[in-house]
Design a protein around this motif. Sequence first.
Motif, mmCIF file in Angstrom:
data_model
loop_
_atom_site.group_PDB
_atom_site.id
_atom_site.type_symbol
_atom_site.label_atom_id
_atom_site.label_comp_id
_atom_site.label_asym_id
_atom_site.label_seq_id
_atom_site.Cartn_x
_atom_site.Cartn_y
_atom_site.Cartn_z
ATOM 1 N N MET A 1 -13.375 11.394 -9.625
ATOM 2 C CA MET A 1 -12.358 11.752 -8.628
ATOM 3 C C MET A 1 -12.502 13.203 -8.196
ATOM 4 O O MET A 1 -12.945 14.052 -8.980
ATOM 5 N N GLU B 1 0.794 -1.240 0.000
ATOM 6 C CA GLU B 1 0.000 0.000 0.000
ATOM 7 C C GLU B 1 0.823 1.286 0.000
ATOM 8 O O GLU B 1 0.268 2.369 0.118
ATOM 9 N N ALA C 1 -1.158 8.385 -10.257
ATOM 10 C CA ALA C 1 -2.474 8.079 -9.672
ATOM 11 C C ALA C 1 -3.587 8.432 -10.659
ATOM 12 O O ALA C 1 -4.522 7.645 -10.864
ATOM 13 N N LEU D 1 -13.414 8.579 -6.165
ATOM 14 C CA LEU D 1 -12.084 8.464 -5.564
ATOM 15 C C LEU D 1 -11.594 9.846 -5.139
ATOM 16 O O LEU D 1 -12.104 10.868 -5.623
ATOM 17 N N ALA E 1 -2.048 4.217 -0.655
ATOM 18 C CA ALA E 1 -3.440 3.969 -1.053
ATOM 19 C C ALA E 1 -3.791 2.545 -0.651
ATOM 20 O O ALA E 1 -2.902 1.687 -0.536
ATOM 21 N N VAL F 1 -6.339 5.550 -12.919
ATOM 22 C CA VAL F 1 -7.789 5.338 -12.725
ATOM 23 C C VAL F 1 -8.697 6.198 -13.613
ATOM 24 O O VAL F 1 -9.904 5.944 -13.661
ATOM 25 N N PHE G 1 -5.928 8.153 -2.816
ATOM 26 C CA PHE G 1 -4.480 8.140 -3.041
ATOM 27 C C PHE G 1 -3.959 9.335 -2.250
ATOM 28 O O PHE G 1 -4.402 10.474 -2.483
ATOM 29 N N TYR H 1 -6.245 -2.185 -3.367
ATOM 30 C CA TYR H 1 -6.912 -2.274 -4.677
ATOM 31 C C TYR H 1 -6.556 -1.080 -5.558
ATOM 32 O O TYR H 1 -6.504 -1.200 -6.781
ATOM 33 N N LEU H 2 -6.273 0.058 -4.953
ATOM 34 C CA LEU H 2 -5.856 1.232 -5.735
ATOM 35 C C LEU H 2 -4.352 1.177 -6.024
ATOM 36 O O LEU H 2 -3.903 1.515 -7.116
ATOM 37 N N GLU I 1 -3.232 -0.817 -9.062
ATOM 38 C CA GLU I 1 -3.347 -0.112 -10.346
ATOM 39 C C GLU I 1 -2.249 0.944 -10.477
ATOM 40 O O GLU I 1 -1.679 1.136 -11.540
ATOM 41 N N PHE I 2 -1.969 1.614 -9.370
ATOM 42 C CA PHE I 2 -0.907 2.639 -9.353
ATOM 43 C C PHE I 2 0.424 2.013 -9.797
ATOM 44 O O PHE I 2 1.135 2.542 -10.647
ATOM 45 N N ARG J 1 -10.845 5.385 -0.101
ATOM 46 C CA ARG J 1 -11.009 5.787 -1.501
ATOM 47 C C ARG J 1 -9.914 6.762 -1.951
ATOM 48 O O ARG J 1 -10.051 7.411 -2.973
#
Length: 381
Positions: free
Chosen positions: A162, A89, A103, A194, A246, A107, A225, A249-250, A253-254, A223
């Motif tokens: 976002m 994380e 970031a 987000l 984050a 997304v 970053f 799950y975020l 992707e980052f 939610r």
Amino acid sequence: MIPVVSKLPQTGTTIFTIMSALANEVGAINLSQGFPDYDCSPELIELVNKAMKDGHNQYAPMAGVLSLREKIAEKTEKLYGAVYNPDTEITITAGGTQAIFTAISAVIHPNDEVIIFEPAFDCYAPAIKLMGGVVKSLALEPPNYRIAWDMVKRLINHKTKMIILNSPHNPTSTILHKEDIDELSAIVKNQDILILSDEVYEHLIFDGETHHSMARYPELQMRSFIVASFGKPFHATGWKIGYCMAPEYLMNEFRKIHQFLVFSVNTPIQFAIAEYLKNEESYLSLPGFFQQKRDYFREGLKQTRFELLPCYGSYFQSVRYSKITDETDANFAIRMAKENRVASIPVSAFYTKGIDHHVLRFCFAKRQETLDKAVDRLMKV
Ligand code: GLN
């Protein structure tokens, strides 16, 4: 020439590059781009040297040196009560700007809407546009630049992906208050929105105010970053090192983007900062250090014709100059750099529509003698 269709047709060179170059060209005191004119701690430099001598000179792990991520996790839990897993994380980045770009690109899809509050740091909108996203900006007004949350509610629809927040805020030096957090929480509750929270000035906050990190509020943290920097707190903006936190799950992707954008960040500095963070005074002493500079600079500015705007955090002081001239802020900033030899940033540069409230931003992360000299010159404006 080969025809190229610009991806950012309206974008020129950043105002920081322009004003710093002008300051150098005309020999002005450079209070424009935000960076200190004093050196970082000799101990930190020793630690970087030591890390190099100890052979930490090859690629760091993609997510960053683990001991540094662990230290960041400890610090975050201690300060804000949130538990981040250093394995999954937290990612070390080449400064805040890279973290922000990564970031957003992780997304934001074409036609996704992103709400930003202007004046806004200048890297948010271009990153959104490059991803095909749509910038929905809400213009804030001096002197207090408070967010009108009922206006935010009106901007939200099913395309809103976002909200970008920045506290302490660059360029206005305002901060989010608990009431803002309550409004924000109510707005995003049960929505798939987000948050990108630019907290690079987290330790530059004054008068005993609380930094309302998204990490303090589970409903917001899940939610968000959160982007942070080491350049600002450790007086080493040229090292270009920061991080993003984050939920997993975020962060998954980052990291998919991060690994192809920079892969990893320079290794010896990461080892050095991990060591340096063991002493919590390295960051707990910062509000006092910068508050002294803020107060000193504000006292000086009281002898000028500039009108001081409030300053709760960051290392910037904004001023209104309506009593001096009705020139545009860009023209006035250029003329002042040339004639009075003090460089500043015209705040209209942070509004996509160039709104000009006749406000200039000065950076006070400077030695006392630099601030003295600047005030002497500003008294003549
Ligand atoms: N954050 C710094 C500022 O606001 C400069 C960043 C930059 O030059 N890109 O002045």
